[in-house]
Design a protein around this motif. Structure first.
Motif, PDB file in Angstrom:
ATOM      1  N   THR A 192       0.901  -1.228  -0.453  1.00  0.00           N
ATOM      2  CA  THR A 192       0.089  -0.128  -0.081  1.00  0.00           C
ATOM      3  C   THR A 192       0.901   0.674  -0.243  1.00  0.00           C
ATOM      4  O   THR A 192       0.194   2.084  -0.218  1.00  0.00           O
ATOM      5  CB  THR A 192      -0.850   0.088   1.148  1.00  0.00           C
ATOM      6  N   ASN A 194       2.322   1.426  -3.390  1.00  0.00           N
ATOM      7  CA  ASN A 194       1.284   1.412  -4.416  1.00  0.00           C
ATOM      8  C   ASN A 194       1.233   3.550  -4.489  1.00  0.00           C
ATOM      9  O   ASN A 194       0.743   4.565  -5.509  1.00  0.00           O
ATOM     10  CB  ASN A 194       0.025   1.080  -4.392  1.00  0.00           C
ATOM     11  N   LEU A 220      -4.581   1.196  -9.942  1.00  0.00           N
ATOM     12  CA  LEU A 220      -3.711   1.221  -8.233  1.00  0.00           C
ATOM     13  C   LEU A 220      -4.625   1.113  -7.037  1.00  0.00           C
ATOM     14  O   LEU A 220      -4.717   0.788  -6.376  1.00  0.00           O
ATOM     15  CB  LEU A 220      -2.736   1.398  -7.940  1.00  0.00           C
ATOM     16  N   THR A 221      -6.105   1.684  -7.797  1.00  0.00           N
ATOM     17  CA  THR A 221      -6.841   2.127  -6.773  1.00  0.00           C
ATOM     18  C   THR A 221      -8.540   1.851  -6.668  1.00  0.00           C
ATOM     19  O   THR A 221      -8.774   1.322  -7.894  1.00  0.00           O
ATOM     20  CB  THR A 221      -7.581   4.163  -6.856  1.00  0.00           C
ATOM     21  N   LEU A 247      -7.163   4.263  -2.288  1.00  0.00           N
ATOM     22  CA  LEU A 247      -6.491   3.052  -2.089  1.00  0.00           C
ATOM     23  C   LEU A 247      -7.076   1.972  -0.599  1.00  0.00           C
ATOM     24  O   LEU A 247      -6.995   2.803   0.189  1.00  0.00           O
ATOM     25  CB  LEU A 247      -4.812   2.991  -2.070  1.00  0.00           C
TER      26      LEU A 247
END
Length: 146
Positions: free
Chosen positions: A55, A58, A122-123, A141
């Motif tokens: 996380t 990202n 990514l989200t 996220l």
């Protein structure tokens, strides 16, 4: 003067928040990425929030892409707001550019302009809100369940 300046803020109960002024110079991309790493590491290490390394990585990439777009397409300075609570990490970038960003479809032959495509992968969500002067882009996220 460094390109980023933390501005203390208070988040809602159970959340942490930090706002960082961006001067719009190219150096603020790496500074913003580092600020995101420090912010999420502090959330994990000092506030015992469940923030896995993936996380953090990202979020750094999302911040990098959004701040890069700010520098390329919006005149002047902006703001980066980082917020975390039990449900996720929000990355908000405020800029003075009126143009709405475009998410291009997947095209392996296109050179460049893959930033928002990466961010959407990514989200959990990516939204754009028009403001009186410019726009606010919010990327969220997800965090794993505690």
């Amino acid at each position: 003067m460094p390109p980023l300046r933390p501005i203390p803020t208070s988040g809602a109960a159970g959340s942490l928040e930090q706002v960082i002024a961006l001067d719009g110079g190219s150096g603020c991309i790496s500074e913003a990425r580092d600020a995101a790493r420090r912010f999420l590491s502090e959330a994990r290490d000092e506030h015992r929030m469940n923030v896995p390394d993936v996380t953090v990585e990202n979020a750094q990439l999302v911040v990098s892409e959004l701040v890069t777009n700010l520098i390329k397409y919006a005149p002047g300075p902006g703001l980066l707001q980082l917020r975390i609570d039990d449900s996720g990490v929000q990355v908000e970038v405020w800029d003075s550019g009126p143009a709405q960003p475009l998410v291009h479809g997947t095209d392996p032959h296109r050179v460049g302009q893959h930033g928002l495509e990466i961010v959407t992968l990514l989200t959990e969500s990516l939204t754009v809100h028009s403001t009186t002067v410019g726009k606010r882009i919010v990327a969220t996220l997800a965090l794993p369940d505690a």
